[in-house]
Design a protein around this motif. Structure first.
Motif, PDB file in Angstrom:
ATOM      1  N   PHE A 144       0.841  -1.202   0.000  1.00  0.00           N
ATOM      2  CA  PHE A 144       0.000   0.000   0.000  1.00  0.00           C
ATOM      3  C   PHE A 144       0.869   1.242   0.000  1.00  0.00           C
ATOM      4  CE2 PHE A 144      -2.553   3.317   2.104  1.00  0.00           C
ATOM      5  CZ  PHE A 144      -3.658   3.321   1.271  1.00  0.00           C
ATOM      6  N   LYS A 145       1.978   1.180   0.710  1.00  0.00           N
ATOM      7  CA  LYS A 145       2.864   2.351   0.793  1.00  0.00           C
ATOM      8  C   LYS A 145       3.803   2.454  -0.398  1.00  0.00           C
ATOM      9  CE  LYS A 145       2.607   3.586   5.578  1.00  0.00           C
ATOM     10  NZ  LYS A 145       2.080   2.372   6.250  1.00  0.00           N
ATOM     11  N   GLU A 146       4.135   1.317  -0.965  1.00  0.00           N
ATOM     12  CA  GLU A 146       5.002   1.292  -2.145  1.00  0.00           C
ATOM     13  C   GLU A 146       4.310   0.488  -3.229  1.00  0.00           C
ATOM     14  OE1 GLU A 146       7.887   2.825  -2.709  1.00  0.00           O
ATOM     15  OE2 GLU A 146       7.845   3.794  -0.720  1.00  0.00           O
ATOM     16  N   LYS A 147       3.566   1.184  -4.072  1.00  0.00           N
ATOM     17  CA  LYS A 147       2.740   0.523  -5.085  1.00  0.00           C
ATOM     18  C   LYS A 147       3.589   0.117  -6.297  1.00  0.00           C
ATOM     19  CE  LYS A 147      -0.687   3.912  -3.644  1.00  0.00           C
ATOM     20  NZ  LYS A 147      -1.350   3.235  -2.523  1.00  0.00           N
ATOM     21  N   VAL A 148       3.163  -0.929  -6.981  1.00  0.00           N
ATOM     22  CA  VAL A 148       3.817  -1.276  -8.237  1.00  0.00           C
ATOM     23  C   VAL A 148       2.962  -0.793  -9.406  1.00  0.00           C
ATOM     24  CG1 VAL A 148       5.165  -3.252  -7.405  1.00  0.00           C
ATOM     25  CG2 VAL A 148       2.792  -3.604  -8.162  1.00  0.00           C
ATOM     26  N   VAL A 149       3.630  -0.503 -10.512  1.00  0.00           N
ATOM     27  CA  VAL A 149       2.918  -0.136 -11.741  1.00  0.00           C
ATOM     28  C   VAL A 149       2.190  -1.375 -12.263  1.00  0.00           C
ATOM     29  CG1 VAL A 149       3.235   0.559 -14.151  1.00  0.00           C
ATOM     30  CG2 VAL A 149       4.490   1.738 -12.328  1.00  0.00           C
ATOM     31  N   GLY A 150       0.894  -1.249 -12.533  1.00  0.00           N
ATOM     32  CA  GLY A 150       0.101  -2.411 -12.928  1.00  0.00           C
ATOM     33  C   GLY A 150      -0.836  -2.109 -14.081  1.00  0.00           C
ATOM     34  N   ALA A 151      -1.359  -3.169 -14.648  1.00  0.00           N
ATOM     35  CA  ALA A 151      -2.317  -3.047 -15.753  1.00  0.00           C
ATOM     36  C   ALA A 151      -3.185  -4.290 -15.761  1.00  0.00           C
ATOM     37  CB  ALA A 151      -1.592  -2.896 -17.092  1.00  0.00           C
ATOM     38  N   SER A 152      -4.359  -4.191 -16.345  1.00  0.00           N
ATOM     39  CA  SER A 152      -5.204  -5.371 -16.503  1.00  0.00           C
ATOM     40  C   SER A 152      -5.728  -5.408 -17.925  1.00  0.00           C
ATOM     41  CB  SER A 152      -6.357  -5.353 -15.506  1.00  0.00           C
ATOM     42  OG  SER A 152      -7.401  -4.511 -15.937  1.00  0.00           O
ATOM     43  N   HIS A 153      -6.092  -6.597 -18.361  1.00  0.00           N
ATOM     44  CA  HIS A 153      -6.666  -6.742 -19.699  1.00  0.00           C
ATOM     45  C   HIS A 153      -7.707  -7.851 -19.672  1.00  0.00           C
ATOM     46  CE1 HIS A 153      -7.063  -6.682 -23.999  1.00  0.00           C
ATOM     47  NE2 HIS A 153      -6.783  -7.966 -24.066  1.00  0.00           N
ATOM     48  N   VAL A 154      -8.851  -7.543 -20.231  1.00  0.00           N
ATOM     49  CA  VAL A 154      -9.941  -8.512 -20.279  1.00  0.00           C
ATOM     50  C   VAL A 154      -9.936  -9.184 -21.647  1.00  0.00           C
ATOM     51  CG1 VAL A 154     -12.438  -8.783 -20.223  1.00  0.00           C
ATOM     52  CG2 VAL A 154     -11.325  -7.203 -18.644  1.00  0.00           C
ATOM     53  N   LEU A 155      -9.610 -10.476 -21.682  1.00  0.00           N
ATOM     54  CA  LEU A 155      -9.704 -11.220 -22.944  1.00  0.00           C
ATOM     55  C   LEU A 155     -11.155 -11.580 -23.203  1.00  0.00           C
ATOM     56  CD1 LEU A 155      -6.587 -13.439 -22.278  1.00  0.00           C
ATOM     57  CD2 LEU A 155      -6.795 -11.815 -24.167  1.00  0.00           C
ATOM     58  N   ASN A 156     -11.831 -12.052 -22.180  1.00  0.00           N
ATOM     59  CA  ASN A 156     -13.275 -12.271 -22.240  1.00  0.00           C
ATOM     60  C   ASN A 156     -13.817 -12.030 -20.845  1.00  0.00           C
ATOM     61  OD1 ASN A 156     -15.699 -13.085 -23.673  1.00  0.00           O
ATOM     62  ND2 ASN A 156     -15.707 -14.866 -22.310  1.00  0.00           N
ATOM     63  N   ILE A 210       1.957  -5.513 -23.376  1.00  0.00           N
ATOM     64  CA  ILE A 210       2.604  -6.807 -23.134  1.00  0.00           C
ATOM     65  C   ILE A 210       1.583  -7.854 -22.708  1.00  0.00           C
ATOM     66  CG2 ILE A 210       4.223  -8.012 -21.600  1.00  0.00           C
ATOM     67  CD1 ILE A 210       5.914  -5.419 -21.559  1.00  0.00           C
ATOM     68  N   ILE A 211       0.748  -7.513 -21.732  1.00  0.00           N
ATOM     69  CA  ILE A 211      -0.130  -8.548 -21.174  1.00  0.00           C
ATOM     70  C   ILE A 211      -1.247  -8.940 -22.143  1.00  0.00           C
ATOM     71  CG2 ILE A 211       0.434  -7.871 -18.808  1.00  0.00           C
ATOM     72  CD1 ILE A 211      -2.312  -6.632 -18.532  1.00  0.00           C
ATOM     73  N   LYS A 212      -1.555  -8.074 -23.117  1.00  0.00           N
ATOM     74  CA  LYS A 212      -2.523  -8.483 -24.150  1.00  0.00           C
ATOM     75  C   LYS A 212      -2.022  -9.724 -24.887  1.00  0.00           C
ATOM     76  CE  LYS A 212      -4.782  -5.274 -26.773  1.00  0.00           C
ATOM     77  NZ  LYS A 212      -4.962  -3.979 -27.526  1.00  0.00           N
ATOM     78  N   ARG A 213      -0.710  -9.900 -24.986  1.00  0.00           N
ATOM     79  CA  ARG A 213      -0.149 -11.048 -25.726  1.00  0.00           C
ATOM     80  C   ARG A 213      -0.309 -12.362 -24.968  1.00  0.00           C
ATOM     81  NH1 ARG A 213       0.148  -6.089 -27.965  1.00  0.00           N
ATOM     82  NH2 ARG A 213       0.656  -6.352 -30.171  1.00  0.00           N
ATOM     83  N   CYS A 214      -0.816 -12.331 -23.733  1.00  0.00           N
ATOM     84  CA  CYS A 214      -1.183 -13.591 -23.086  1.00  0.00           C
ATOM     85  C   CYS A 214      -2.215 -14.325 -23.926  1.00  0.00           C
ATOM     86  CB  CYS A 214      -1.752 -13.326 -21.691  1.00  0.00           C
ATOM     87  SG  CYS A 214      -0.510 -12.797 -20.514  1.00  0.00           S
ATOM     88  N   GLY A 215      -3.024 -13.577 -24.652  1.00  0.00           N
ATOM     89  CA  GLY A 215      -4.028 -14.203 -25.511  1.00  0.00           C
ATOM     90  C   GLY A 215      -3.411 -15.089 -26.578  1.00  0.00           C
ATOM     91  N   ILE A 216      -2.205 -14.774 -26.997  1.00  0.00           N
ATOM     92  CA  ILE A 216      -1.526 -15.602 -27.998  1.00  0.00           C
ATOM     93  C   ILE A 216      -1.145 -16.951 -27.391  1.00  0.00           C
ATOM     94  CG2 ILE A 216       0.524 -15.773 -29.473  1.00  0.00           C
ATOM     95  CD1 ILE A 216       0.413 -12.685 -29.697  1.00  0.00           C
ATOM     96  N   GLY A 217      -0.511 -16.920 -26.231  1.00  0.00           N
ATOM     97  CA  GLY A 217      -0.154 -18.169 -25.557  1.00  0.00           C
ATOM     98  C   GLY A 217      -1.392 -18.995 -25.240  1.00  0.00           C
TER      99      GLY A 217
END
Lengths: 351, 351, 351, 351
Positions: free
Chosen positions: A58-70, A256-263
């Motif tokens: 909470f005090k030291e946040k990481v840079v994050g992102a989310s992606h909805v494939l479905n 980057i994480i959108k490419r999880c859909g490829i795997g």
């Protein structure tokens, strides 16, 4: 810890990039993973916690992102990730109907270490993702409580187990036993090495569609099964957690994480209507302080042209992580005597 | 029910379209709203439930949409609304740290009436939205439990109260007492009348920015206050629920609910960084059966050119609903003796 | 340059933040704006070019973002802005049916200075936004050609004109003469000052809805007009260009430019169905080299908590920029003798 | 018409669903495809037009959707498709730097048949998508003019050619000659049959990654080539057009076309950074009149649970369409003597 056999033990190597030393998401330095597994008669479920670093998130946040494939899913926390580009709690995986209890547990866990929440600062955004383990688990009996959250977080370590464990305990993937699996890749940019890891909670797919490293083995396995339950529609879900130490902006991270859909596609998924296929990613390259005396910060990020390597890495790690989740999961009998076989019962016919 | 005075009691009429008979979201036929209010020393919080219709929502879903004006919020359920365009539970409003418990309560409520969930069909997507009531409420003491969910739903009625009640009990808006407020508009298309209603949970804004029907009254009120607490950044949030009986597709519905931002802007909101400003909307014009023997369905929808009236209606209803939330809320003393005054203490100076 | 009277000449001051020295988008250092105006019988149209800096934009890209308030529009280039977070050409504004010719002109302009495009490197992403000036302009006669692009870019300067000029020549706003208008705000973070500027091409709104600084003056103007043409639906569009020297990530920039909707709302817009309301923004705080020998870059960005000031600034600059576009536009007679009056004909009644 | 050999001529059959009679996008009734091919020394480029139906598209719009797999591209028209869910012109494919000229041509084409545009009704949203054919084509010489648009539309027919033709003339895919390819699938819902077709313009991928029906053949081909040019990053793009007669809402349509990413992944694409991978889809199940006396319309749509079949169909058609684009393209020598071999030179080694 039991030693699961993984894809590479069958000489299944996905792609061309080198894996990290453990070939797990914890090859990204600082990350740990913990499980709590609940098995009791008709109950086969659990919680898995991924800790992006070992300090106060909470005090030291990481840079994050989310992606909805479905988006047929109930993952909590992505609205704020998308707006702010940060993650400020461990990420929890569990069964669909336990998201509420896990959220409450994660809130209390964060309150405990941050007495200023609700007093001098705002609130916390708990991240909880889920798959539906109703095939093996009596999901209507909401078995997860707040204490399991503490237990999973406390269990977090670098050398975590995979397979039918934690949130993966009751999962079903391609008509076989699914669960937790992961993999990593190491890439090099201008002489520096970086790691990208993926951890998957697998609960998706029809057996007929299963493909491993290009081999379409699902139909053959289905035919050799005594009681294939493959008439099902594609239900369930897959949650993929991506970690890296690559310096990237939240926009680059999302690319980057959108490419999880490829795997995922390469394993045979069609991202079915009833599947909640969701990716959450973060980079540990730098953190953002909740309270900062500096009002102007500075972050490194790679030149956009360098992203291709990361795209390859995450696609490969996702694909191998999913296969590892199948291979590490043992044959399991759950609710009402329902049984899911391990892929290992069949893999020798093909590899 | 106490009879709150509302905007029109001060001759404040927003816009030009006619309001419905109650000038509430329940002017849309079938909708009810219920509250549970928890007040005990430092606890000032609650739950508000909006029921889109009076049948089994899981079995007869309504077409729904969500829109994030600013995503510093923890609303649950929007991933699936966005993917499927449907809502299948009552919508709950509560405080930020109680989203988990409300979700669990809402899941159990739905399980009770739908024994096939987790057995022969999948799971349920609970919708829970929140604002942070920490100013008046000891939010760290997570006071909402699952039973409050049942209680709020049981309380649902057409003639519900507004102001510092339900989820609005502890909210703060423009440095004054915020809470629950609503309004409605009636529009006519090709001889048929349709209703659009908005209900707001208001917990946002700086007093200096307050504007009512074009009059910038915030600064003046701030100056006349003994202890203005207006040095705060814009924190908090606003949740807006939009209901209509207009036949629209989920895309059209999303276009409509985006215009809540216009009404919100007119009250003086800058949609501050720390605010979770989220809209959830639905139409009752037709429902979608969870299990349908018909595989090809048919829905009415208005021609796109007719949307402008709906845009005006929702902007007006949102603006008036927010003002009603302020006027219906009485001066309240909460956690640690903190006090928020009602706008009614000052309104006579301006209207 | 003719000296238009602007909002502040009528003592209309929007908001509380100080404006920059010119109160124009060019208060952000390095930015210039150029126009080409085409008037010939039924032709009343033009091109306006905004140059984010004075170097080679393709080689030194600026961080950019776009936001669609309402997407009934034909703006070109936003797909790539959204993916890559950069802008690599001047931004052109023109009429709807001339986007193609402007794009071709902008491509040729970029090719001329960058011989490696199409040889050793890829292609260029031209940014062209538009409004429909058909009320005063014979838009079917596609009057803009590639040379006008060069001309507009060549005309770019810090002290550009506003009103019925360039792309604004034929525009109609709130039933009055619209055009080009801009404004700026200066904010201070940790002792450093930064500028945020907005330039609007205004072609939207119904006269009845017009509101200036909270005063609803549209209906009164409409009543005093001989031939009010206010029965129209809300057609047209508004394009808003936002520039800043604030160090922000592309995600932060997008959060900032979303607040243009607040300023727009305050003028009375309902973001009508038929309106293409689109924002494009960029920061000049640092650039990204097309070819970089450094593969790991570093950028400054402000702490997220500091964004609120920028939100206020952009909302205020947008609102004042729109009003300036009205006040700077003179009464114009165009296609088929159609006439649009200047707001200045009426403003003395109210301010 | 030359008779190209296609995937099935090598016994390559993708997936399990039956193809339509032509195994082309024109198996969806009403659709036609036309090409104009420009070859002259260093010029190897063209235009391909897809007509969703044979009437006046502006007056009778089709329901449409777009999806960006990777947005390094300059496609025009998607802002309005996303907002309104309709397509009102033929869809044009061309090279990157010719989007402007194609847009102008398409606007003029639409103006000609619709004299009310720019007079009594608004404007038109031209749809133009592109790939960068700079390897074989002197793209800096902008060879496409407005007349080519007319020519391509006039050429539209059901039995169109595939391969290095039209927009595909100069394209490069997996280091081989790319171009135009398509495929279709027929599905059955409640006794009715529906068709889903995909047409791809292929200009992406690294040869090492090429995979056909699970066989990773790219590396082997690369090794047997005299001068493999496979050191390139993944550049170029792929545009996929999806057509169906399935009754679906625009949201359902978007869910369907997202699955093009699965078919694309199966060919070996990693959706590289420099690739503009964009899908545009439409359904012909019903049309929406530009001017409608009826203000409340009605459309059929399939129950959400029936979407899985469509997901499978579009993934299969996309994969086979891409392979067809490779197999139908003959070895071509273009700009500056650069040569791209046809996949047919190698395919016999594997199938």
């Amino acid at each position: 810890m039991k030693q699961e056999k993984r894809a590479r033990d069958w000489n299944i190597t996905i792609g061309t990039l080198p894996a990290g030393p453990r070939n797990k998401i914890t090859d990204v330095k600082g990350i740990t993973v913990g499980h709590v597994t609940i098995k009791d008669k008709d109950i086969h479920t659990g919680v898995t916690a991924i800790l992006p670093h070992q300090g106060n998130l909470f005090k030291e946040k990481v840079v994050g992102a989310s992606h909805v494939l479905n988006g047929f899913g109930k993952t909590m926390g992505t609205v704020q990730i998308n707006e702010l580009g940060t993650i400020e709690t461990p990420i929890l995986l569990t069964n669909t109907l336990s998201v509420g209890n896990c959220a409450t547990g994660l809130i209390k866990y964060t309150l405990r270490d941050n007495p200023e929440i609700g007093r001098t600062t705002g609130t916390v955004n708990p991240i909880v993702a889920e798959c539906n383990d109703m095939y093996l688990n009596d999901i209507r009996h909401i078995s997860i409580n707040e204490n399991h959250v503490y237990e999973a977080i406390r269990d977090a370590k670098v050398d975590y187990a995979e397979g039918a464990i934690g949130a993966g305990t009751g999962m079903k993937c391609f008509g076989l036993k699914g669960g937790i699996g992961s993999s990593s890749r190491v890439i090099s940019i201008q002489g520096k090495t970086f790691t990208i890891g993926a951890l998957a909670l697998t609960n998706f797919g029809r057996l007929h569609d299963l493909m491993i490293n290009g081999k379409k083995i699902g139909e053959s396995i289905s035919n050799s099964m005594e009681n294939s339950n493959d008439m099902d529609k594609e239900r369930g879900s897959v949650i993929i957690i991506v970690a890296t130490d690559l310096p990237v902006t939240e926009r680059q991270l999302q690319r980057i994480i959108k490419r999880c859909g490829i795997g995922l596609s390469h394993t045979g998924s069609k991202m079915g209507h009833g599947s909640g296929d969701i990716v959450i990613g973060f980079t540990t390259a730098s953190t953002i302080a909740h309270d900062s005396t500096k009002k102007i910060l500075s972050h490194d990020f790679i030149h956009e042209e360098e992203l291709d390597l990361a795209f390859h890495a995450v696609a490969e790690a996702t694909e191998e992580g999913i296969i590892n989740s199948l291979l590490a999961s043992e044959t399991t009998t759950g609710r009402a005597g329902k049984k899911l076989e391990s892929l290992t019962e069949y893999i020798n016919d093909f590899f």
